[in-house]
Every structure is written in C-alpha cells, then in structure tokens.
Design an enzyme around this catalytic site. Structure first.
Site: not given
Length: 480
Positions: A100, A167
């Site tokens: 991400d 994250e």
C-alpha cells in the site's frame, strides 16, 4: 560467500524489465488510507500474488476480515504469505514489505502524475508514489527470484515472505495475524525462521548505505475543546465568552519548547543521557548539518552540533504539533469564534518508553494545565493509537551478513543507524518470533517518501536488488 557473477550480470542486463515491472506496480493506486481506493489496494494484492506465483513462490492470501473507515465497512486487504525453499540444511529468512502507499494527487504539488512512473533520464530518478516506499524494495526481492529462476540457480537460503496492504494506515490486523500464526506452534507459517529482513527505510544521505538497528515508537493524541453550541461572531461575543481556540492554543503551547524540549513532566527523564562511547557512534556517522539543511531546504537545525542533531532524531523522544481541526483555514478573513476545535500532536518514543507509559503522563498533564485556565469550556483527550520503539543487536550475524553484502556491492562499510520513524511490525516480529530483525534500506535519504515527487534512483533500484541477493548469499555463508 559472494553472490554469483551470473546473478549480478543478469540484474544489469535485465534492468529495464525490472523498471517496467515497477511502473506496473506504481500504476495501481493502492492508497490504504482512502476508502475510495480500497478496490485498488486489493487489486495490488492480486497483482503481487500472481507475480510471486510466477516466480515459484507458494502463496497464501490471509484474510484479515473487515474494518470501518469513513463510515463504511470495508474488506481489509489480505496479507500475502509466501514461501520458497524448505531445505533444513539452509537458513530461513523472513522478508517483510508492504504494497500500500500514501495518498497522492497531482494537485498536492507533484510535478508529474504520481501514479505514472516518470523517469528523468539525465539524473536517473524515477518518480512515482510508492517507488521507494515500498514497492521498489518489494520488487527488488522479486528481481532476485527472477534472476535465480532464469539462470537455474538454487537460492542460497529458504525464504518466507510477508507483504501487507495496510502499513500506511494500521498494522494492528497484521500483528494479530502474526500472533495467531505463532500460536499454532511448529505448524505456523513462520516456523523455522532464523532472522528477518525489512527493506522499508532509507539511507541517512545520498552517499552512504546504512543498516538500521533501531526505530522510534509513536503515540498520537487529539485534544478537543468545545464550548458554544455553534460558531459565534467575534464582534458580538469576543471577550464575552471563553473561546475554545484560545484554550487550545494555550494548551498546545504547553507541550514543547521551540528547541524541542518536551514540557510534559517525566517524559524526558525516562531516557538516560548517552555516555561518551555512544555519543562517538553518532559523531562517526557520514551525516552533516548541511545534509539536514539540504533535506529541509533551510538552515533551521536546532543545534549546530552534528551528534546532538542526530541523537534528536534517533535516540531521543520528540513531540510534534500537526494541526488544528475545526478552525478556519481558507483564504481571506473569517471573523468567527469556532465552537469546537481539536489539536493533534504526536510523540516519537525511544526505549524504555511505551505508548502506555507516555499516555499516563500526557493525559493528566493536559487536564491539570486546562484546570489552571478556569475555563468553562470542556476538554476531551483521545489517544490516536501508537507503537512501541524497537532496538536490535547490531553485532548479530544477521547484521554481519548485511555489512559484508554492502561492502561487496558498494565497496564501503555501511553506517549503523537508528531511525526516527516507526515501523510497528518490526517489534511484532522481534517479540513474537524471538529472532533478530534487520532493516536493510534500498533508497536514499532524499527520496521523499510520503511527500510530493517521491522518487527512487535507478542506481539504487538496480544496485539495491544486487544487495538484497548478495545479502542472502552472505547469510548462507556466515557461521552462527
């Protein structure tokens, strides 16, 4: 054990193919913090899963369930667990990364489309959101796998992969997954792991590779002051009522001094000062006051002493004020008294501090300072979550292997650093698996992760790929 010459040559000869693959990854806007992009984050997990499978990796997409964001219940992106190699005679390395990225819009100030990998041929800089954080490093591992597969070379170690898609927003679901896997005993996905390698940070500067053995923790707070039931006209009510903004500004000013000293009693006192030997470690690092000034674009360091500045980033806690919600911030003037305002700030933590111990100091301090105002407004203090600090043994064989690999690829010894940022999963792996964790960065200190015009230098992507592969060979060779 040096890496194969054929491996190094393959990386050079196929560099354009690797860059093309990075461009594919950057083109998927896998922004985890925005519900509108959740489908793209999940698309990215599928893309990465297919890439791994094509390189001979056995994978499992771990379902993390759902969560609520912006009032919507959304599926959490899966954690991609992978494994390749199961030779009991070889060491097993767990590799972590995330797929991400941070939000990015061209209107934020990007010179190019953030989701189109744009290469400056003259400088070799490759611009794009996620190029350095963390798609470039993740794909570096895939480049290593491809080279070995294409050349028919046996990997020197067994590898386990753990790639997450949250994250940049919230790693708590991954923490729970790690704990649930470990609870399975010898049957868990991480069983037999000898060490962990994470490539999700950066060199201190643009010159010298580094290895990172410590990270600061973090805890964030939101302080809300509320009074009137609606916004008021300052001409009609100024100096007639207690104003929430006035109270909030006073409280925010009681948190930290302009030279960085934290005013909350007990916070600074938790950290012992460095002795002469430790201070010398910072004085030896290849980093200067000029490097800081170039990174921030102005001569604004708190001190002119290099060691003091570096320790401020690496081994001391810090408190930063981030913003005020509910206040007027548009162009022009608006003479309004806001009815409710919220100030946001965070503390970066170092051992032995924890989010829990710091919260017990922050909340009563703010309540006491607010009480001194004799204000009739109301205060609400919320913790925004956080993570513990982490420090590893940099004399461990995992670090020794990385030092040897760095010397082999870059012809110089790496700096050993602690980092000012936070990667909570680092501590999760360290505590849950009971093994040494290494941070082996690919990118440079000027890459601009989380910022506009994020980039990864072509040389760092290609030489960094060689570094990751060579590290595996040094792990295989080192005596333990």
């Amino acid at each position: 054990m040096p890496s194969s010459a054929d491996f190094l040559q393959y990386i050079d000869q196929h560099s354009q193919k690797f860059i093309d693959r990075l461009a594919e990854a950057v083109a998927i806007p896998s922004v985890s913090a925005d519900a509108a992009y959740r489908a793209d984050v999940i698309k990215m997990s599928g893309w990465l899963d297919n890439q791994l499978k094509g390189l001979g990796v056995e994978t499992r997409l771990a379902d993390l369930g759902t969560h609520v964001m912006d009032g919507q219940e959304l599926p959490l992106p899966p954690v991609i667990l992978g494994k390749i190699g199961n030779d009991p005679k070889k060491k097993t390395v767990l590799v972590y990364g995330h797929y991400d990225v941070q939000p990015a819009e061209k209107s934020d100030g990007w010179d190019t489309d953030p989701f189109v990998l744009t290469i400056d041929e003259k400088s070799g800089r490759m611009y794009g959101r996620g190029a350095t954080d963390d798609k470039g490093p993740v794909l570096g591992w895939l480049n290593v796998l491809e080279a070995h597969q294409a050349l028919g070379l046996e990997l020197p170690v067994n590898i386990r992969f753990c790639f997450e898609g949250m994250e940049e927003t919230d790693s708590d679901p991954l923490d729970r997954l790690i704990q649930s896997e470990v609870a399975k005993g010898s049957d868990n996905w991480f069983a037999g792991v000898d060490c962990v390698c994470i490539s999700d940070n950066y060199w201190l500067n643009t010159r010298t590779p580094c290895l990172t053995y410590g990270l600061r923790g973090i805890i964030g707070f939101k302080v809300t002051i509320s009074g009137p039931t609606r916004d008021l006209h300052s001409g009609g009510f100024g100096r007639m009522v207690h104003e929430p903004m006035t109270d909030l500004i006073y409280l925010m000013g009681k948190l930290v001094t302009p030279d960085g000293r934290i005013l909350i009693p007990g916070v600074e006192e938790m950290v012992a000062p460095p002795d002469a030997e430790e201070r010398e470690l910072y004085e030896k690092l290849d980093y200067t006051i000029q490097d800081v000034e170039e990174a921030v674009g102005a001569p604004i360091t708190i001190s002119n002493d290099k060691a003091t500045v570096l320790m401020g980033r690496m081994r001391m806690p810090s408190l930063s004020l981030h913003g005020i919600e509910g206040a007027f911030s548009g162009p022009g003037g608006k003479t309004v008294i806001p009815s409710t305002v919220s100030g946001k700030f965070s503390l970066r933590l170092v051992p032995p501090q924890t989010p829990e111990t710091i919260e017990k100091l922050v909340v009563p301090y703010l309540e006491q300072e607010f009480a001194k105002l004799n204000s009739k407004n109301k205060i609400k203090i919320e913790s925004m979550g956080g993570g513990k600090p982490w420090a590893a043994d940099y004399k461990h064989w995992n670090y020794e292997a990385a030092i040897r690999a760095t010397k082999a690829i870059y012809n110089r010894s790496p700096d050993l650093t602690r980092e000012g940022g936070s990667i909570p999963v680092t501590l999760s792996f360290s505590e849950s698996l009971g093994v040494n964790v290494l941070l082996l960065p690919m990118g440079r200190g000027d890459d601009g992760a989380h910022s506009t015009n994020e980039k990864l230098d072509r040389s760092n992507f290609i030489e960094g790929t060689k570094l990751l592969g060579t590290y595996l060979y040094e792990i295989a060779a080192i005596a333990t």
